[in-house]
Design an enzyme around this catalytic site. Structure first.
Site, PDB file in Angstrom:
ATOM      1  N   PRO A 178      -6.955  10.997 -41.262  1.00  0.00           N
ATOM      2  CA  PRO A 178      -5.229  11.120 -41.224  1.00  0.00           C
ATOM      3  C   PRO A 178      -5.323  11.906 -42.460  1.00  0.00           C
ATOM      4  CG  PRO A 178      -6.520   9.033 -40.919  1.00  0.00           C
ATOM      5  CD  PRO A 178      -7.107   9.423 -40.911  1.00  0.00           C
ATOM      6  N   GLU A 179      -4.583  12.978 -42.641  1.00  0.00           N
ATOM      7  CA  GLU A 179      -3.885  13.372 -44.028  1.00  0.00           C
ATOM      8  C   GLU A 179      -2.695  12.802 -44.161  1.00  0.00           C
ATOM      9  OE1 GLU A 179      -3.677  17.416 -42.940  1.00  0.00           O
ATOM     10  OE2 GLU A 179      -5.456  17.694 -40.961  1.00  0.00           O
TER      11      GLU A 179
END
Ligand SMILES: [Zn+2]
Length: 274
Positions: free
Chosen positions: A2-3
């Site tokens: 996840p960014e």
């Protein structure tokens, strides 16, 4: 992994249920996600503490527990969810950290492959941790000049520089590909060869895309789920990531995929990006 937009979504989803709540007796199913803290100390220091605030730094969720901060770095298969009902068998199986809340709900860090990490930092540890990470791209004081400073000093590929957490916080492969396409910049171009105009465009597109992705609750390619357990929606709006060999949405040229930069997939249009 996840960014920024995915972790921001998780944090916004779980924050209202957590702030001001006291944690009961915390349990941990596996120690292998702990970094710099023993199981004993984590359980002792987190149990009974009250959550002062919940926020994001780079790609990590942070629970401020007063004297200490619990930093959750979700891996590819990691998610933070607040349950208001008992966990099902499958949910319980992959729950690595379980923290009952004083209102009967439960905060769970779930991670099927346990690639995520948990850190428990005191004041000094937090200072060291946050000082090692670059500026937040959505912070009001993050300007095109600030981005330019990081890019001007590097001979490496621009994509590698904007994904380097020491230069810029929270940007990973998906949003680096998308922002460089939107800005019309070849991902392999040496960062120091970018012009001031390139800095402005890249700065603008990075912020626009990160904000649009947050508005769509992030990108679900495989495992990512929001703080309510739902998939995100931004995968429907990606223009290059995951589209190798497909026609460019702007000019129709087949998009090129390469692993030449840092072994990560870079997808770009050789006509629209130079
Ligand atoms: Zn094109």
């Amino acid at each position: 992994m996840p960014e920024l937009p995915e972790v921001e979504t998780i944090v916004r989803d779980i924050r209202p249920a957590l702030v001001g709540r006291q944690l009961g007796r915390v349990s941990l199913s596996h120690d292998d996600i702990l970094r710099g803290v023993s199981r004993r100390r984590l359980l002792r220091d987190v149990s009974g503490s009250t959550i002062q605030s919940v926020f994001r730094r780079a790609k990590h969720a942070v629970l401020d527990l007063g004297e200490r901060r619990l930093v959750v770095q979700p891996g590819m298969t990691g998610s933070l969810i607040v349950y208001d009902r008992p966990l099902g068998a499958d949910e319980a199986r992959y729950a690595v950290l379980r923290a009952p809340l004083d209102d009967g709900r439960e905060l769970v860090y779930r991670d099927v492959r346990r690639i995520g990490k948990l850190l428990l930092l005191d004041g000094r540890g937090w200072q060291r941790y946050t000082a090692a990470i670059g500026p937040e791209p959505l912070a009001p004081d993050f300007t095109a000049d600030r981005l330019g400073e990081a890019l001007r000093s590097s001979r490496q590929a621009v994509k590698k520089v904007i994904m380097d957490q020491r230069h810029l916080a929270g940007v990973g492969n998906i949003y680096a590909n998308e922002a460089l396409f939107a800005a019309g910049i070849d991902p392999s171009k040496p960062a120091q060869r970018l012009t001031v105009d390139d800095h402005r465009r890249l700065h603008r597109e990075l912020r626009r895309i990160l904000q649009a992705a947050i508005a769509s609750s992030g990108t679900t390619v495989r495992d990512y789920r929001t703080g309510t357990g739902q998939p995100g929606n931004f995968q429907l709006e990606l223009l290059v990531y995951g589209r190798e060999g497909e026609p460019c949405r702007r000019c129709g040229t087949r998009l090129t995929g390469t692993h030449a930069i840092d072994a990560r997939i870079s997808i770009f249009c050789h006509r629209c990006q130079s």
